[in-house]
Design a protein around this motif. Sequence first.
Motif, PDB file in Angstrom:
ATOM      1  N   ASN A 219       0.829  -1.198   0.000  1.00 21.97           N
ATOM      2  CA  ASN A 219       0.000   0.000   0.000  1.00 21.97           C
ATOM      3  C   ASN A 219       0.870   1.257   0.000  1.00 21.97           C
ATOM      4  N   LYS A 220       0.608   2.178  -0.924  1.00 17.69           N
ATOM      5  CA  LYS A 220       1.404   3.396  -1.025  1.00 17.69           C
ATOM      6  C   LYS A 220       1.291   4.274   0.211  1.00 17.69           C
ATOM      7  N   LYS A 221       0.214   4.094   0.958  1.00 14.97           N
ATOM      8  CA  LYS A 221       0.026   4.880   2.173  1.00 14.97           C
ATOM      9  C   LYS A 221       0.918   4.394   3.320  1.00 14.97           C
ATOM     10  N   LYS A 222       1.640   3.290   3.086  1.00 14.78           N
ATOM     11  CA  LYS A 222       2.483   2.716   4.128  1.00 14.78           C
ATOM     12  C   LYS A 222       3.904   2.508   3.591  1.00 14.78           C
ATOM     13  N   PRO A 223       4.636   3.620   3.419  1.00 17.20           N
ATOM     14  CA  PRO A 223       5.987   3.536   2.841  1.00 17.20           C
ATOM     15  C   PRO A 223       6.960   2.730   3.698  1.00 17.20           C
ATOM     16  N   GLU A 224       6.743   2.713   5.019  1.00 18.53           N
ATOM     17  CA  GLU A 224       7.626   1.929   5.879  1.00 18.53           C
ATOM     18  C   GLU A 224       7.542   0.438   5.536  1.00 18.53           C
ATOM     19  N   LEU A 225       6.327  -0.007   5.233  1.00 17.64           N
ATOM     20  CA  LEU A 225       6.140  -1.410   4.883  1.00 17.64           C
ATOM     21  C   LEU A 225       6.913  -1.741   3.610  1.00 17.64           C
ATOM     22  N   TYR A 226       6.867  -0.848   2.637  1.00 20.21           N
ATOM     23  CA  TYR A 226       7.589  -1.067   1.384  1.00 20.21           C
ATOM     24  C   TYR A 226       9.088  -1.228   1.642  1.00 20.21           C
ATOM     25  N   SER A 227       9.667  -0.319   2.428  1.00 20.91           N
ATOM     26  CA  SER A 227      11.113  -0.378   2.677  1.00 20.91           C
ATOM     27  C   SER A 227      11.483  -1.609   3.496  1.00 20.91           C
ATOM     28  N   ILE A 228      10.602  -2.033   4.408  1.00 18.21           N
ATOM     29  CA  ILE A 228      10.847  -3.247   5.193  1.00 18.21           C
ATOM     30  C   ILE A 228      10.870  -4.474   4.285  1.00 18.21           C
ATOM     31  N   ILE A 229       9.910  -4.548   3.369  1.00 18.87           N
ATOM     32  CA  ILE A 229       9.833  -5.680   2.438  1.00 18.87           C
ATOM     33  C   ILE A 229      11.062  -5.717   1.538  1.00 18.87           C
ATOM     34  N   GLU A 230      11.494  -4.562   1.046  1.00 18.72           N
ATOM     35  CA  GLU A 230      12.678  -4.516   0.187  1.00 18.72           C
ATOM     36  C   GLU A 230      13.916  -5.005   0.923  1.00 18.72           C
ATOM     37  N   LYS A 231      14.064  -4.551   2.157  1.00 18.38           N
ATOM     38  CA  LYS A 231      15.215  -4.988   2.944  1.00 18.38           C
ATOM     39  C   LYS A 231      15.117  -6.480   3.247  1.00 18.38           C
ATOM     40  N   GLY A 232      13.897  -6.953   3.430  1.00 18.61           N
ATOM     41  CA  GLY A 232      13.701  -8.375   3.664  1.00 18.61           C
ATOM     42  C   GLY A 232      14.080  -9.211   2.457  1.00 18.61           C
ATOM     43  N   LEU A 233      13.689  -8.769   1.269  1.00 20.48           N
ATOM     44  CA  LEU A 233      14.056  -9.489   0.043  1.00 20.48           C
ATOM     45  C   LEU A 233      15.570  -9.501  -0.137  1.00 20.48           C
ATOM     46  N   ASN A 234      16.197  -8.375   0.181  1.00 19.81           N
ATOM     47  CA  ASN A 234      17.656  -8.291   0.053  1.00 19.81           C
ATOM     48  C   ASN A 234      18.377  -9.169   1.065  1.00 19.81           C
ATOM     49  N   SER A 235      17.672  -9.592   2.103  1.00 19.83           N
ATOM     50  CA  SER A 235      18.291 -10.401   3.158  1.00 19.83           C
ATOM     51  C   SER A 235      18.266 -11.895   2.853  1.00 19.83           C
ATOM     52  N   ILE A 236      17.544 -12.284   1.821  1.00 20.31           N
ATOM     53  CA  ILE A 236      17.380 -13.711   1.526  1.00 20.31           C
ATOM     54  C   ILE A 236      18.676 -14.296   0.981  1.00 20.31           C
ATOM     55  N   THR A 237      19.108 -15.397   1.572  1.00 22.01           N
ATOM     56  CA  THR A 237      20.375 -16.015   1.190  1.00 22.01           C
ATOM     57  C   THR A 237      20.190 -16.960   0.008  1.00 22.01           C
ATOM     58  N   ILE A 238      21.284 -17.340  -0.604  1.00 24.22           N
ATOM     59  CA  ILE A 238      21.244 -18.283  -1.717  1.00 24.22           C
ATOM     60  C   ILE A 238      20.626 -19.602  -1.260  1.00 24.22           C
ATOM     61  N   LYS A 239      21.017 -20.068  -0.089  1.00 19.98           N
ATOM     62  CA  LYS A 239      20.505 -21.337   0.425  1.00 19.98           C
ATOM     63  C   LYS A 239      18.988 -21.277   0.621  1.00 19.98           C
ATOM     64  N   GLU A 240      18.497 -20.204   1.238  1.00 20.74           N
ATOM     65  CA  GLU A 240      17.058 -20.055   1.459  1.00 20.74           C
ATOM     66  C   GLU A 240      16.315 -20.004   0.131  1.00 20.74           C
ATOM     67  N   GLU A 241      16.856 -19.242  -0.788  1.00 22.61           N
ATOM     68  CA  GLU A 241      16.236 -19.090  -2.105  1.00 22.61           C
ATOM     69  C   GLU A 241      16.143 -20.428  -2.836  1.00 22.61           C
ATOM     70  N   LYS A 242      17.244 -21.176  -2.823  1.00 23.76           N
ATOM     71  CA  LYS A 242      17.283 -22.445  -3.547  1.00 23.76           C
ATOM     72  C   LYS A 242      16.312 -23.457  -2.939  1.00 23.76           C
ATOM     73  N   GLU A 243      16.212 -23.499  -1.615  1.00 24.16           N
ATOM     74  CA  GLU A 243      15.300 -24.433  -0.957  1.00 24.16           C
ATOM     75  C   GLU A 243      13.851 -24.176  -1.363  1.00 24.16           C
ATOM     76  N   ILE A 244      13.456 -22.907  -1.401  1.00 24.27           N
ATOM     77  CA  ILE A 244      12.079 -22.567  -1.775  1.00 24.27           C
ATOM     78  C   ILE A 244      11.848 -22.843  -3.251  1.00 24.27           C
ATOM     79  N   PHE A 245      12.823 -22.502  -4.077  1.00 23.22           N
ATOM     80  CA  PHE A 245      12.700 -22.748  -5.512  1.00 23.22           C
ATOM     81  C   PHE A 245      12.542 -24.240  -5.785  1.00 23.22           C
ATOM     82  N   ASP A 246      13.396 -25.044  -5.159  1.00 24.20           N
ATOM     83  CA  ASP A 246      13.332 -26.491  -5.351  1.00 24.20           C
ATOM     84  C   ASP A 246      11.987 -27.050  -4.917  1.00 24.20           C
TER      85      ASP A 246
END
Length: 357
Positions: A219-246
């Motif tokens: 929601n555009k009315k909640k910019p903090e949520l957007y920045s939190i989600i972006e930082k969360g996506l940037n925090s995902i490791t290769i191992k975590e990513e591969k496990e979910i993809f598999d």
Amino acid sequence: MKFIVFIFLVFSFLYADTSVLTQKEKEWIKNNTVKVGITDLYPLSYLNKEYQKDGFANDILELIIKKYQIKTRTVDVNQGNIEFAFENGEIDLIPLVNNSNAKSKFGSYSSEILQVNRILFVKQDNNSIETFDDIKNKKVAIINQPGSIENIRKKHPDITILETNDMRESVEKLLEGSVSGIIASPIIIQRFLEENLTIGLKAMPLISFEPSNLYLFTNKKKPELYSIIEKGLNSITIKEEKEIFDKWFLKDLAKLPLKLTKEELAYLEKKKSINMCVDPDWMPFEKIQNHKHVGIAADYMKDFQKKLGIPFDLIESQNWTQSLDYVKKRNCDILALVMDTEKRREYMNFTKPYITA
């Protein structure tokens, strides 16, 4: 149905650390419950039998929720009512499939998480549609999502688009003859056809449209949520990513039987090794690193070598274009991972897909 759909995951591979959050973002998390909208986009996002959010996108989101201890509430949303739900404050965030250039006055798109192809589906007995020329001045159905239809209309003005609310409506329109085809991602249409025992449809993989992208839409009315989600996506490791993809997209090759003919065995014995070209920069699928093939496709190639009992020799290239050129010149016997297109069929043969989405 034979088709290959490739997906691209775009993440920054950094390790999670709550210290990357600002004090304002931490306070926002402490004082808010995020209303997560869920539409039926199996296996990307859906509600399971326990009425819990599930699917690839929600597994990604769950990593962020756990890392930052975000409180959430699940809201079931019809795909045609997403903008209304945002406008009325019913949801704060939703996994959304959309065009990369789409804009919205209601929300902000996260970094691209996943990319999936969209192709045409027609009735099984329809033999009159083989190319784009065959659907000119015809009506096709597509599920209405913010921004997902506009680009198709611009690129294919001679196709009449019928917007539907969900996959059920799209399939019904096709089966009753109201439209000549459905534009959809195979991974999304698959569940509906299986659960509803629907037959009589076939995929037309050579009639493909610009891929859609999967985002976390906030929601555009909640910019903090957007920045939190972006930082969360940037925090995902290769191992975590591969496990979910598999978990959601890879087939278990270890369980597939291998039976070779005498001619095939003789070929391998004479061949001694197989020259393999790859995309040198396409992670997490594959890349060339320190003169070695690494990534998801590389893991499969190792399995193939063991099953065949013959080594795969990596032929290094500077870029994907050079890899394709090597195949044309027969410097390479195989490409580890490649999309099936009509033009490439002029100089390649394609296996059944081993990575599907």
